[in-house]
Design an enzyme around this catalytic site. Structure first.
Site, PDB file in Angstrom:
ATOM      1  CE  LYS A 376      -0.488  -0.407   5.027  1.00 30.03           C
ATOM      2  NZ  LYS A 376      -1.357  -0.897   6.103  1.00 30.03           N
ATOM      3  CE1 TYR A 603      10.553  31.720   1.497  1.00 29.41           C
ATOM      4  CE2 TYR A 603      10.813  29.338   1.593  1.00 29.41           C
ATOM      5  CZ  TYR A 603      10.431  30.478   0.914  1.00 29.41           C
ATOM      6  OH  TYR A 603       9.925  30.374  -0.343  1.00 29.41           O
TER       7      TYR A 603
HETATM    8  C1  LIG Z   1      -0.568  -1.830   6.791  1.00 26.60           C
HETATM    9  C2  LIG Z   1      -1.097  -3.079   7.259  1.00 26.60           C
HETATM   10  C3  LIG Z   1      -0.247  -4.184   7.460  1.00 26.60           C
HETATM   11  C4  LIG Z   1       1.243  -4.115   7.313  1.00 26.60           C
HETATM   12  O1  LIG Z   1       1.777  -3.669   8.529  1.00 26.60           O
HETATM   13  P1  LIG Z   1       3.328  -3.587   8.823  1.00 26.60           P
HETATM   14  O2  LIG Z   1       3.401  -3.279  10.256  1.00 26.60           O
HETATM   15  O3  LIG Z   1       3.870  -2.521   7.987  1.00 26.60           O
HETATM   16  O4  LIG Z   1       3.899  -4.910   8.507  1.00 26.60           O
HETATM   17  C5  LIG Z   1      -0.831  -5.376   7.810  1.00 26.60           C
HETATM   18  N1  LIG Z   1      -2.171  -5.479   7.975  1.00 26.60           N
HETATM   19  C6  LIG Z   1      -3.002  -4.440   7.838  1.00 26.60           C
HETATM   20  C7  LIG Z   1      -4.448  -4.634   8.054  1.00 26.60           C
HETATM   21  C8  LIG Z   1      -2.496  -3.202   7.478  1.00 26.60           C
HETATM   22  O5  LIG Z   1      -3.321  -2.179   7.341  1.00 26.60           O
END
Ligand SMILES: *Cc1c(COP(=O)(O)O)cnc(C)c1O
Length: 710
Positions: A376, A603
């Protein structure tokens, strides 16, 4: 880095095949042995052009793509070469009376598109047409279907080529080929001939030939013998209209190409160019040799002896090509070395480290448990294309994204296997779930009802809330879970939960996590006892695996661990699998400025030089994901292995760093903002400085950063 990765075998074979193709136009054995000459020039040498098509396909045709740019580049490059080749041969065309035929224009168009404006040049338009057809076949269908269609095209071509004698006796076919030959002189062209070889090349590239070398050699010899037999029979019965296409040419090329791939080592780019130039200019050399022989009255010695004639043609073609390449290299416009994408700020991905992490995680996973790669948010800022394609090619077949659009994008890149959407999807987009074969998470009871009502059957995983109180059906609401299993339009393939404090080793958090895990298993047992076939289970994400490695599950949803970093620098885990960071964020010094004591920079005049200072300007800013809270010395970057503190406020697109103490820092030096190879600039450490975690830092890495691979 692995050494000896390049396809030396392909480079060497190109030269061999270029010289083999010259036999077609010089017939080296003709003076001594007619049958031998037929076998060499009409059968064996016919492997040359398919080989070149396979090479193009090998590097071009892949189901994985990020748009059509590679195809466009290939078509452009080949068109330029074709254009130059046509120009070179215009004098020959004039001499042949080419421009004096009655319908010059239609003939020229036909020749440019199909036949080539000189006999051997058909190869170039055939490459272009074939590449376009192969590309879209593989993109729109999968490899198997694309191969079947290209094979059908090849068979169609075959009956207009060496099997024409059969087609000629069947009126419908005769009519069909009659029409066809109005447009193209032969069926040996980009439509009927090229695609099957290009697609076969791409197919082999994707690792579909796993046969050992010995089998490939045996396969090659066997199919070569069969092809020779086929050719001699066809020749004997005078069935051939032309002699480029044989049935056994296909297995022959498949095994031959696979054999060549075994020879890996250094890249021989010059040989690559050499073989192309030889291919294009050898007919010119032939003409020149004939002309010279005539002028010097030595035709007997030279063109009278076919072997001498062939060897002379080869030698002069090689000498001419090498000279031409040398002259070109000497006088071509000077371009300083430039690595695409590295001119400003960029993400550098180390795929070897990614592969290492996959193996390291798999080692600590229970047997039969599969790794679900969580990609993701552009694979946590690493670029989901490069990451997911590499994983898919290396045997990972389960992916998770947060949104439906991320899932669709993976499909468009060519990712095969399961893709689970972890988040909410509007039920009105159910057609897309179906079309792209995405698996949706059931986020709660009402959502399941709404989804079921759409009347379209899709696959889903049920999410169970065991204490995080975010998404999922309450673990105690057993009736609701059972009813979802019975819904007509939802095929439940998995059931999962998410742990909310698996990263903590505090006793009360461990207790909470253990409760989450056991309540989830209890639910699974109840379902099983009431006759429901329990689908695949998954519980842990990265920290769940690292801190609770022994528990049973069918999948591990690995995100941050896949990318080789911990969330926070102070985190400790029960298991340390030795992960390696995959991402670096780099830029370079584009300007160095000297400030007098008391002068300010940036800045708000937040940096005031307390001594005569050297300030380097780096073209990377908070729009590239660098937290602005690292301003004014809170954060540092690495230059030549030394830390340079941020000077003043970080801007949207650039920042200043103080390099007064790094005397050897120069314009153009690489600036490492997040470093994969150095703990001093680790993602978790930097995130820690801003009061956040590496997950946030990485996933916010701006969309505008190019991704390069180290
Ligand atoms: C993002 C996510 C993961 C992955 O988590 P990590 O801690 O990055 O391994 C796993 N399960 C769900 C439901 C998530 O939203």
């Amino acid at each position: 880095m692995k050494k000896n990765k390049d396809y030396t075998g392909i480079d060497c074979a190109r030269l061999v095949f270029a010289l083999l193709i010259i036999t077609i136009h010089t017939s080296p054995l003709a003076s001594f042995w007619q049958t031998g000459d037929f076998v060499l020039t009409r059968v064996i040498a016919r492997t040359g052009v398919p080989f070149f098509f396979m090479v193009s396909g090998f590097f071009l045709v892949s189901r994985y793509t990020c748009g059509n740019q590679e195809l466009i580049n290939f078509v452009k490059k080949t068109s330029v070469i074709y254009g130059i080749a046509m120009l070179i041969y215009i004098p020959v065309n004039i001499y042949n009376g080419y421009f004096q035929t009655s319908h010059v224009l239609p003939e020229i168009i036909k020749d440019i598109v199909f036949n080539g404006t000189l006999y051997h040049l058909w190869y170039l338009p055939a490459s272009i047409t074939g590449a376009v057809i192969s590309w879209f076949l593989v993109k729109k269908l999968d490899f198997t279907k694309a191969l079947v269609i290209s094979f059908a095209l090849y068979i169609t071509g075959l009956f207009g080529d060496s099997y024409y004698g059969i087609a000629e006796n069947i009126p419908v076919l005769k009519e069909f080929y009659g029409q066809l030959f109005q447009v193209a002189d032969y069926t040996r062209n980009g439509i009927f001939f090229t695609p099957v070889f290009m697609i076969l090349g791409g197919y082999i590239r994707e690792g579909h030939n796993k046969l050992p070398l010995g089998i490939n050699i045996a396969g090659f010899i066997a199919s070569l013998v069969l092809m020779l037999t086929e050719a001699l029979i066809l020749h004997n019965f005078k069935l051939q209209r032309h002699d480029s296409m044989y049935i056994f040419l296909l297995p022959c090329m498949y095994f031959l190409f696979s054999m060549v791939l075994y020879y890996r080592g250094k890249r021989l780019a010059n040989i690559r160019t050499l073989s192309l130039v030889i291919y294009i200019i050898h007919p010119l050399i032939i003409i020149i040799i004939r002309l010279c022989a005539k002028l010097m009255h030595i035709q007997k010695i030279i063109t009278g002896n076919s072997m001498v004639y062939y060897l002379l043609t080869c030698s002069f073609s090689i000498i001419f090509s090498i000279s031409a390449i040398n002259i070109w290299n000497k006088y071509k416009p000077f371009k300083p070395k430039y690595r695409k994408g590295t001119d400003r700020a960029y993400i550098e991905i180390n795929l070897d480290n990614l592969g290492h992490n996959v193996k390291a995680l798999q080692k600590i996973m229970p047997e039969k448990c599969k790794l679900m790669a969580v990609v993701k948010a552009e694979a946590y800022g690493h670029g989901s294309f490069g990451i997911s394609v590499h994983l898919n090619k290396n045997g990972i077949n389960t992916f998770a994204t947060a949104t439906i659009d991320e899932g669709i994008r993976l499909r468009k890149y060519g990712i095969k296997g399961e893709i689970l959407i972890l988040g909410y999807t509007d039920v009105r987009r159910i057609h897309e779930l179906k079309k792209y074969k995405l698996v949706q998470t059931i986020t709660d009871w009402d959502y399941a009802k709404a989804l079921n009502k759409q009347g379209i059957c899709i696959k889903a995983h049920i999410k169970i809330d065991t204490g995080m109180h975010r998404l999922g059906i309450d673990v105690c609401d057993i009736e609701a879970v059972k009813r979802v299993f019975n819904m007509k339009n939802i095929e439940i393939c998995g059931i999962y939960t998410h742990l909310c404090c698996a990263d903590s080793l505090e006793p009360e958090d461990i207790l909470y996590t253990r409760n989450q895990i056991s309540s989830f298993y209890r639910l699974a047992d109840i379902l099983k006892n009431s006759g429901i076939k329990v689908p695949e289970l998954h519980i842990q994400s990265s920290y769940g695996l690292l801190n609770y490695p022994g528990i049973y599950a069918d999948y591990i949803r690995a995100g941050i661990s896949l990318y080789g970093v911990l969330s926070s620098p102070e985190d400790r885990t029960v298991i340390d699998p030795g992960l390696r960071p995959v991402l670096s964020l780099k830029s370079k010094i584009i300007l160095i400025r000297n400030l007098e004591k008391g002068e300010s920079a940036g800045y708000g005049r937040q940096f005031i030089a307390e001594r005569p200072s050297r300030i380097a300007i780096v073209p990377a800013g908070y729009a590239d994901g660098i937290p602005r809270s690292l301003s004014c010395g809170r954060g540092s970057v690495l230059i030549n292995g030394k830390l340079a503190p941020v000077a003043g406020r970080i801007c949207m697109d650039q920042m200043a760093v103080d390099i007064t103490d790094i005397e050897d820092a120069r314009m153009g030096d690489i600036v490492t903002i997040i470093g994969a190879e150095n703990d001093m600039a680790g993602a978790a450490e930097i995130a820690g400085l801003t009061g956040s975690i590496s997950n946030e830092l990485l996933s916010r890495m701006g969309a505008r950063l190019p991704v390069v691979f180290s």
